[in-house]
Motif scaffolding. Structure first.
Motif, PDB file in Angstrom:
ATOM      1  N   TYR A  39      -2.938  -4.001  -1.055  1.00 46.62           N
ATOM      2  CA  TYR A  39      -3.947  -3.017  -1.418  1.00 46.62           C
ATOM      3  C   TYR A  39      -4.852  -3.584  -2.507  1.00 46.62           C
ATOM      4  O   TYR A  39      -4.539  -4.582  -3.139  1.00 46.62           O
ATOM      5  CB  TYR A  39      -3.302  -1.712  -1.901  1.00 46.62           C
ATOM      6  N   ALA A  92       2.396  -3.973   4.397  1.00 47.72           N
ATOM      7  CA  ALA A  92       2.189  -2.559   4.088  1.00 47.72           C
ATOM      8  C   ALA A  92       1.881  -2.349   2.608  1.00 47.72           C
ATOM      9  O   ALA A  92       1.282  -1.352   2.242  1.00 47.72           O
ATOM     10  CB  ALA A  92       3.414  -1.747   4.490  1.00 47.72           C
ATOM     11  N   ASN A  93       2.249  -3.289   1.762  1.00 45.32           N
ATOM     12  CA  ASN A  93       2.007  -3.152   0.325  1.00 45.32           C
ATOM     13  C   ASN A  93       0.752  -3.900  -0.139  1.00 45.32           C
ATOM     14  O   ASN A  93       0.544  -4.038  -1.338  1.00 45.32           O
ATOM     15  CB  ASN A  93       3.228  -3.606  -0.477  1.00 45.32           C
ATOM     16  N   GLN A 139       7.565  -2.013  12.619  1.00 43.75           N
ATOM     17  CA  GLN A 139       8.037  -1.990  11.230  1.00 43.75           C
ATOM     18  C   GLN A 139       9.344  -2.753  11.045  1.00 43.75           C
ATOM     19  O   GLN A 139       9.521  -3.443  10.040  1.00 43.75           O
ATOM     20  CB  GLN A 139       8.232  -0.539  10.763  1.00 43.75           C
ATOM     21  N   ASN A 144      -1.620  -1.484   4.885  1.00 41.62           N
ATOM     22  CA  ASN A 144      -1.095  -0.388   5.699  1.00 41.62           C
ATOM     23  C   ASN A 144      -1.948  -0.209   6.945  1.00 41.62           C
ATOM     24  O   ASN A 144      -1.435   0.031   8.038  1.00 41.62           O
ATOM     25  CB  ASN A 144      -1.054   0.895   4.865  1.00 41.62           C
ATOM     26  N   THR A 148      -1.037  -2.857   9.468  1.00 40.52           N
ATOM     27  CA  THR A 148       0.234  -2.532  10.124  1.00 40.52           C
ATOM     28  C   THR A 148       0.030  -1.477  11.203  1.00 40.52           C
ATOM     29  O   THR A 148       0.538  -1.608  12.318  1.00 40.52           O
ATOM     30  CB  THR A 148       1.255  -2.035   9.082  1.00 40.52           C
ATOM     31  N   ALA A 177      -5.915   0.635   0.767  1.00 43.15           N
ATOM     32  CA  ALA A 177      -4.656   0.159   1.354  1.00 43.15           C
ATOM     33  C   ALA A 177      -4.909  -0.562   2.675  1.00 43.15           C
ATOM     34  O   ALA A 177      -4.552  -0.082   3.739  1.00 43.15           O
ATOM     35  CB  ALA A 177      -3.695   1.321   1.532  1.00 43.15           C
TER      36      ALA A 177
END
Length: 142
Positions: free
Chosen positions: A58, A55-56, A38, A84, A87, A81
């Motif tokens: 979607y 991560a964003n 991260q 995410n 990740t 998502a």
């Protein structure tokens, strides 16, 4: 009372304690890898791919707009998502690779340890005496 004694014996065995320690260390190690991904890797990957945060990423399933952050979109309804997930998958791959390297090092260290030759078995004295008698009898009969 017998079942409690069996449980105590089971719980205090070395394997159970080793497993407990392994789970605790594994959880802590997982947090470290998560932070590496991260805080160190994903920002670099994000910069390479145009500054976007994976991560964003979607796909809205309830008509939410794509301009919302993932957290806001989840509050507004269901989302797919996939960013995410990517990740978390990267976290897993890095963790699996690190564990693989650790296992390789341990296996290599085990192979390099010199094999200790077992000490030759000492023949009991009575067997030695019986062999001497046998040999003496063979000499007499020849």
């Amino acid at each position: 009372m017998g079942m409690m004694q069996e449980f105590k014996t089971f719980a205090v065995k070395g394997n159970v304690m080793d497993l407990a320690v392994g789970v605790i260390i594994g959880a802590a190690f997982g947090k470290i890898v998560d932070s590496v991904v991260q805080d160190l890797i994903m920002p670099i990957v994000s910069t390479i791919f145009g500054g976007l945060d994976f991560a964003n990423y979607y796909i809205p399933l309830k008509g939410q707009g794509m301009q919302l952050s993932l957290l806001e979109a989840k509050k507004a309804g269901a989302v797919f998502a996939y960013g995410n997930f990517l990740t978390i998958m990267l976290n897993f791959l890095i963790l699996a690779f690190i564990i693989f390297q650790m296992v390789r090092l341990v296996n290599a260290a085990r192979r390099k340890e010199p094999a200790v030759a077992p000490a030759p078995a000492v023949t009991p004295e009575d067997i030695v005496l019986l062999r001497e008698i046998r040999d003496a009898l063979r000499k007499q009969s020849s």
